[in-house]
Design a protein around this motif. Sequence first.
Motif, PDB file in Angstrom:
ATOM      1  N   GLY A  93      31.405  47.458  33.365  1.00  0.00           N
ATOM      2  CA  GLY A  93      29.865  46.699  33.902  1.00  0.00           C
ATOM      3  C   GLY A  93      29.916  45.132  33.725  1.00  0.00           C
ATOM      4  N   THR A 141      34.208  45.221  40.382  1.00  0.00           N
ATOM      5  CA  THR A 141      34.140  45.371  41.909  1.00  0.00           C
ATOM      6  C   THR A 141      33.888  44.148  42.488  1.00  0.00           C
ATOM      7  N   ASP A 171      27.924  52.808  38.745  1.00  0.00           N
ATOM      8  CA  ASP A 171      27.058  51.713  38.255  1.00  0.00           C
ATOM      9  C   ASP A 171      25.588  52.052  38.516  1.00  0.00           C
TER      10      ASP A 171
HETATM   11  N1  LIG Z   1      27.766  37.783  39.386  1.00  0.00           N
HETATM   12  C1  LIG Z   1      27.085  38.495  38.987  1.00  0.00           C
HETATM   13  N2  LIG Z   1      25.800  38.456  38.678  1.00  0.00           N
HETATM   14  C2  LIG Z   1      24.779  39.317  38.471  1.00  0.00           C
HETATM   15  N3  LIG Z   1      25.190  40.669  38.602  1.00  0.00           N
HETATM   16  C3  LIG Z   1      26.617  41.037  38.976  1.00  0.00           C
HETATM   17  C4  LIG Z   1      27.485  40.092  39.092  1.00  0.00           C
HETATM   18  N4  LIG Z   1      28.600  40.829  39.283  1.00  0.00           N
HETATM   19  C5  LIG Z   1      28.369  42.015  39.220  1.00  0.00           C
HETATM   20  N5  LIG Z   1      27.260  42.132  38.871  1.00  0.00           N
HETATM   21  C6  LIG Z   1      26.466  43.558  38.669  1.00  0.00           C
HETATM   22  O1  LIG Z   1      27.098  44.186  37.411  1.00  0.00           O
HETATM   23  C7  LIG Z   1      27.113  45.246  37.607  1.00  0.00           C
HETATM   24  C8  LIG Z   1      28.627  45.982  36.974  1.00  0.00           C
HETATM   25  O2  LIG Z   1      29.433  45.723  38.233  1.00  0.00           O
HETATM   26  P1  LIG Z   1      30.660  46.505  38.292  1.00  0.00           P
HETATM   27  O3  LIG Z   1      30.323  48.131  38.627  1.00  0.00           O
HETATM   28  O4  LIG Z   1      31.447  46.074  39.235  1.00  0.00           O
HETATM   29  O5  LIG Z   1      31.481  46.469  36.849  1.00  0.00           O
HETATM   30  P2  LIG Z   1      32.813  46.849  36.342  1.00  0.00           P
HETATM   31  O6  LIG Z   1      33.319  45.787  35.597  1.00  0.00           O
HETATM   32  O7  LIG Z   1      33.483  47.433  37.741  1.00  0.00           O
HETATM   33  O8  LIG Z   1      32.394  48.171  35.488  1.00  0.00           O
HETATM   34  P3  LIG Z   1      33.102  49.609  35.302  1.00  0.00           P
HETATM   35  O9  LIG Z   1      34.416  49.358  34.399  1.00  0.00           O
HETATM   36  O10 LIG Z   1      32.305  50.511  34.419  1.00  0.00           O
HETATM   37  O11 LIG Z   1      33.697  50.174  36.745  1.00  0.00           O
HETATM   38  C9  LIG Z   1      26.430  45.940  38.873  1.00  0.00           C
HETATM   39  O12 LIG Z   1      25.110  46.419  38.767  1.00  0.00           O
HETATM   40  C10 LIG Z   1      26.565  44.634  39.626  1.00  0.00           C
HETATM   41  O13 LIG Z   1      25.671  44.535  40.599  1.00  0.00           O
END
Ligand SMILES: Nc1ncnc2c1ncn2[C@@H]1O[C@H](COP(=O)(O)OP(=O)(O)OP(=O)(O)O)[C@@H](O)[C@H]1O
Length: 451
Positions: free
Chosen positions: A64, A68, A337
Amino acid sequence: MSRPLNRSHDVQIDKDIDFSPLIHNQYILQGLEKSGYARPSPIQLKAIPLGRLGVDLIAQAKSGTGKTVVFGVIALEAVNLNVKGPQVLMVAPTREIAVQICDVVQNLGQCMPGFHCSALIGGLPMQADQQRLQHSQVLVGTPGRLMALLSSQKLPTNTINLFVMDEADKLMSDTFRPQIDYIYSRLPLKKQSVAFSATFTDALLASLNKFVVNPHTIHLTQDVPTLEEVQQYQTAVQIDTDDAEEAPYLRAMKVYKAKYEAIGKLLSKVEFYQCMVFTNSFSRSVELAAWLTKMGWKTGYISSGLTQAKRLKVMEDMRQFNLRVLVCSDLIARGIDIDRVNLVINVDYPRDVETYLHRIGRSGRYGTSGIAVNLVATEDDRAFLGSLLDNGISLPPLPENIKYGDFTKELDTKEGAKLQRHLHKRVAQEVNQPMKMLMIAKAIFTLFFPP
Ligand SMILES: Nc1ncnc2c1ncn2[C@@H]1O[C@H](COP(=O)(O)OP(=O)(O)OP(=O)(O)O)[C@@H](O)[C@H]1O
């Protein structure tokens, strides 16, 4: 300069910068702004500049924290809108993750004229894929569907210049590895490859070597990647039996009944927005979802046993906040997410500690506060807690007064109104329950003793 969000250190950076020093393409910057992203997270700050250079990359950061967006931006930078044909191929282990990635990338690319991203997933007709992929620059697929499209010559690969593996450690598991080998063998030799996950073991890093050339490796956590703001607890569930000879299935039924009741109590006690409850059995998921619905909780369930249309529908209901509780299997332990999920309950335990970390990482998204509660009734449950302890994760008992940390996610007006409506309905139902009983008793009494 934009103000930092009120979020934990997991996603805060020391520098006072936005995305503009990292990305020069105005369309992508506009897409980031429209998606609501003002400042980069630590993994975005580190990995976007490297990825844009075209180098191979292996990146690890906690659940999180925005991975992505990292590969979404790298992909958009790699796209040339004048070239016809798919230019980026992304692979994800589940259909739900592939659809979610596709939505994020499409949003990020919303200001790029003529940009399209398509999800290619099993369980839906392949013919539609064939049409969509002709107009898409970025494709996100599950291994099985991508393999089927490639082996039937329906997916041209000569224009692909970037290969993305999300949840890479899962893709390197025995289940997916042969498919990834095949997909990779069909891609042009000259390309960039990037791999992402919240958890990587040494053995898995070694097996990734075949897919990346002289990769830059970014590891944001050296220890166990637990989220700062997710509080983890255990709670003992008492089983009402003293019969040592009891048949195992009767014992199992008692264990689940006691665990269901514990969940009912927990949901009334913790002020959560949305909750994910993990079980390992499809029939238990159905049973538990029905029971929680009867208790007044808007509950759905998802597992690989459902049709794809039903799986997508229940995910959509959860995303739209039409559900408060989702009973699920490890199908959605990773990658998914839903940023309002702030409570995770484990009824059963996963096979390994990595999956446990992914499960609890469904809460506490992007540095927000979350709570994970582990129900403990059997020797197997205690053994799993033992393996967590061996990995440095100790779970204190659930306190009587449980409170979220300082980074509670803000609900928007619509979400707040939905939550209030649901709370009122539930309170009314709880108040009505004894009233209903009273009325039924009165009706029975009048039947036998007419006035
Ligand atoms: N720069 C940012 N500012 C605010 N919110 C963000 C930003 N980047 C990502 N997010 C939000 O953070 C949340 C988590 O992002 P994401 O699903 O890409 O995480 P992840 O690292 O891939 O997690 P996982 O390991 O669980 O797959 C999403 O709700 C996304 O909208």
